[in-house]
Motif scaffolding. Structure first.
Motif, PDB file in Angstrom:
ATOM      1  N   ILE A  45       0.840  -1.200   0.000  1.00  0.00           N
ATOM      2  CA  ILE A  45       0.000   0.000   0.000  1.00  0.00           C
ATOM      3  C   ILE A  45       0.874   1.248   0.000  1.00  0.00           C
ATOM      4  CG2 ILE A  45      -1.927  -1.097   1.208  1.00  0.00           C
ATOM      5  CD1 ILE A  45      -0.819   0.709   3.663  1.00  0.00           C
ATOM      6  N   THR A  90       1.520   4.817   1.730  1.00  0.00           N
ATOM      7  CA  THR A  90       1.180   5.612   2.902  1.00  0.00           C
ATOM      8  C   THR A  90       1.133   7.067   2.459  1.00  0.00           C
ATOM      9  OG1 THR A  90       2.518   4.032   4.134  1.00  0.00           O
ATOM     10  CG2 THR A  90       1.774   5.970   5.332  1.00  0.00           C
ATOM     11  N   ASN A 110       0.977  -1.905   8.378  1.00  0.00           N
ATOM     12  CA  ASN A 110       1.703  -3.144   8.638  1.00  0.00           C
ATOM     13  C   ASN A 110       1.897  -3.380  10.121  1.00  0.00           C
ATOM     14  OD1 ASN A 110       1.871  -3.975   6.105  1.00  0.00           O
ATOM     15  ND2 ASN A 110       4.075  -3.807   5.897  1.00  0.00           N
ATOM     16  N   HIS A 155       8.534  -5.618  -1.233  1.00  0.00           N
ATOM     17  CA  HIS A 155       8.647  -4.267  -1.788  1.00  0.00           C
ATOM     18  C   HIS A 155       7.401  -3.442  -1.486  1.00  0.00           C
ATOM     19  CE1 HIS A 155       5.889  -5.440  -4.948  1.00  0.00           C
ATOM     20  NE2 HIS A 155       6.620  -6.525  -5.158  1.00  0.00           N
ATOM     21  N   GLY A 156       7.485  -2.143  -1.798  1.00  0.00           N
ATOM     22  CA  GLY A 156       6.354  -1.256  -1.591  1.00  0.00           C
ATOM     23  C   GLY A 156       5.479  -1.157  -2.839  1.00  0.00           C
ATOM     24  N   SER A 157       4.691  -0.086  -2.895  1.00  0.00           N
ATOM     25  CA  SER A 157       3.685   0.037  -3.948  1.00  0.00           C
ATOM     26  C   SER A 157       4.224   0.641  -5.244  1.00  0.00           C
ATOM     27  CB  SER A 157       2.526   0.888  -3.431  1.00  0.00           C
ATOM     28  OG  SER A 157       3.025   2.159  -3.058  1.00  0.00           O
ATOM     29  N   ALA A 158       5.511   0.974  -5.259  1.00  0.00           N
ATOM     30  CA  ALA A 158       6.201   1.471  -6.463  1.00  0.00           C
ATOM     31  C   ALA A 158       5.312   2.389  -7.317  1.00  0.00           C
ATOM     32  CB  ALA A 158       6.718   0.284  -7.284  1.00  0.00           C
ATOM     33  N   ASN A 170       7.175  -6.478 -11.553  1.00  0.00           N
ATOM     34  CA  ASN A 170       7.406  -7.916 -11.401  1.00  0.00           C
ATOM     35  C   ASN A 170       6.444  -8.472 -10.333  1.00  0.00           C
ATOM     36  OD1 ASN A 170       8.462 -10.469 -11.087  1.00  0.00           O
ATOM     37  ND2 ASN A 170      10.598  -9.788 -10.998  1.00  0.00           N
TER      38      ASN A 170
END
Ligand code: NAD
Length: 484
Positions: free
Chosen positions: A73, A75, A85, A264-267, A277
């Motif tokens: 997600i 923030t 989290n 990983h984060g939400s990029a 990916n």
């Protein structure tokens, strides 16, 4: 067909929806028996004014299914938002964070071709208990809480994981040369629990050299168990050197619930472009299938995924013109995995999961009980003081001692400054003044602590906090000041 297992799914933000779609397509094609309930989390929930990023009604689904497959997600910027989290981990009691960091050389570029490390990080305590205070104009503090049962649970989990997954070694990372009590107890419990798993090698490293070795020769590690902050840092080091942040998955395990997500984060900068990916989330979903005891489907997907990597079908983050064969987007990557379901890798080892491999049930553990004798033998009184040198403070303060106590040491940032301090020691406005019982055999009571505080107050000093000093089974439950 096996009975369907209910799971809760959240599509998240940024690249979340597209990688979740790709992952669920693969799961469905492989025949995973799932009954999916979808909940909203993240940015849009935050922006609706819900500071936790999750609606109360969503907990109902999570409490029922007890299995959460979660996309990253975003923030939102600005204050007031709580980490979803951290909230999820604490609310669901997810005490173990399990992060496998594997290199897929030569198919994914890495300097560490033989890396296969699982980091098991304690998730609920340590400096992340979030207990912080500012007590003087100059000094801020954060409490590091390490509990005996919390340590025993995570360490036992690490050994159970190692046993079930046929791992050979568990290494404990601590800093007990400095934090002799908090990290000391973690290390001591590690040594005790290790004796119950004689077939698994156990060793320990100081976190600094351990991290350096991990970054330099990760192949010497197998399973690593550590506390929250160290685990947070080393799991990112390990994931980074294994190849790409796009291919790391993780599991957060509790007594009754579990959450699975990519590391990983939400990029957001690559969101909506079909270039992310999906492998991190897919690998997390594979460990979810193992957790809910669908090992055959888990193995089928894992092997198809390895074969896709071997065939050089890569998303942009791992694509290399000289070694990859085809650059694909998120959904085409999922299609390639689906096409290979039933195939196994030709070069990398085939993966098989046994039935019930992750049936680790912490509620069945009988954690050690502690009935040590506890006695109050003094009090550390912390002062906000900036009116004079240490010598003057110590001399004045020793006059305040009540009959049963004496001032034995004053320290500043942990260094003894009275009696016989050195003028070179830099002092802040935050002083620890240790009053000990004259007769430690007899001990003191809380009333005497209060009388001591009243006496300090009457002499015009400002106390900002106290820490009681206890003996446990005749041994001090507190550290000495440096130089004491
Ligand atoms: P990030 O992991 O989103 O991105 C870091 C870098 O890795 C970027 O260059 C990104 O493009 C790339 N990347 C990440 N995942 C990828 C994938 N699957 N495929 C290809 N490339 C990928 O970290 P960030 O930029 O620091 O954070 C972005 C947002 O994510 C922030 O709002 C942050 O709070 C949030 N975040 C969420 C979680 C979570 O929900 N678990 C974890 C970390 C960060």
């Amino acid at each position: 067909m096996a009975a369907k297992t209910p799971i809760t799914v959240a599509y998240g933000d940024g690249i979340g929806p597209e990688i979740m779609k790709a992952t669920l397509r693969v799961l469905e094609a492989a025949g995973a028996a799932l009954e999916i309930e979808t909940i909203d989390i993240g940015e849009k929930v935050y922006l609706r004014g819900i500071s936790t990023g999750i609606e109360d009604s969503s907990w109902e689904s999570l409490m029922r299914t007890k299995v959460f497959l979660k996309s990253p997600i975003t923030t939102p910027f600005g204050g007031g938002y709580k980490s979803l989290n951290v909230t999820t981990r604490k609310t669901l009691g997810l005490f173990a964070n399990v992060r496998p960091c594997v290199s897929y050389y030569p198919f994914v570029a890495t300097r560490f071709p033989k890396m296969d490390v699982v980091i098991i990080r304690e998730n609920e305590e340590d400096l992340y208990a979030g207990i912080e205070h500012r007590q003087t104009r100059q000094v801020y503090q954060c409490l590091k809480l390490i509990s005996q049962p919390g340590s025993e649970k995570i360490i036992r989990y690490a050994f159970e994981y190692a046993r079930n997954n046929k791992r050979k070694k568990v290494t404990c990372f601590v800093k007990d040369n400095i934090m002799k009590m908090t990290d000391g107890i973690f290390h001591e419990i590690f040594n005790q629990v290790a004796t119950e798993y004689p077939e698994i090698q156990a060793d320990s490293m100081i976190i600094d050299i351990g991290t350096a070795r991990l970054a330099d020769t990760p192949e010497i590690f197998d399973v690593i168990v550590t506390s929250n902050l160290y685990g947070d840092i080393i799991s990112d080091v390990a994931a980074q050197i294994s190849g790409s942040v796009g291919i790391g998955g993780s599991a957060n395990i509790g007594d009754r619930c579990a959450m699975f997500e990519a590391i990983h984060g939400s990029a957001p900068t690559i969101a909506g472009q079909d270039i992310a990916n999906p492998s991190g989330l897919l690998l997390s979903a594979i460990s979810m299938l193992v957790h809910i005891n669908q090992p055959a489907v888990a193995g089928k997907i894992h092997n198809a995924w390895l074969k896709t990597l071997e065939d050089g079908i890569h998303t942009a983050d791992i694509f290399k013109a000289n070694s990859s064969s085809k650059l694909v987007g998120t959904q085409a990557f999922a299609d390639a995995v689906i096409e290979r379901l039933g195939q196994v890798p030709a070069n990398m080892p085939e993966v098989t999961y046994a039935e019930n491999v992750n049936r680790i049930n912490p509620t069945e553990w009988k954690l050690s009980q502690n009935f040590e004798e506890k006695k109050l033998v003094g009090v550390d009184v912390f002062l906000d003081y900036s009116s004079g040198p240490a010598e003057e403070l110590g001399n004045k303060l020793s006059q305040t001692a009540i009959d049963s106590l004496k001032l034995v040491v004053v320290s500043n940032r942990g260094v003894k400054v009275w009696p016989n301090g050195l003028p070179e020691t830099f002092c802040t406005d935050h002083w620890r003044c240790r009053f000990e019982a004259k007769d430690k055999e007899a001990g003191i009571t809380n009333i005497e602590v209060m009388n001591q505080l009243a006496s300090i107050h009457a002499a015009g000093f400002e106390f900002i906090k106290t820490e009681n000093l206890y003996y446990f089974s005749g041994k001090p439950g507190y550290s000495l000041a440096q130089g004491q």
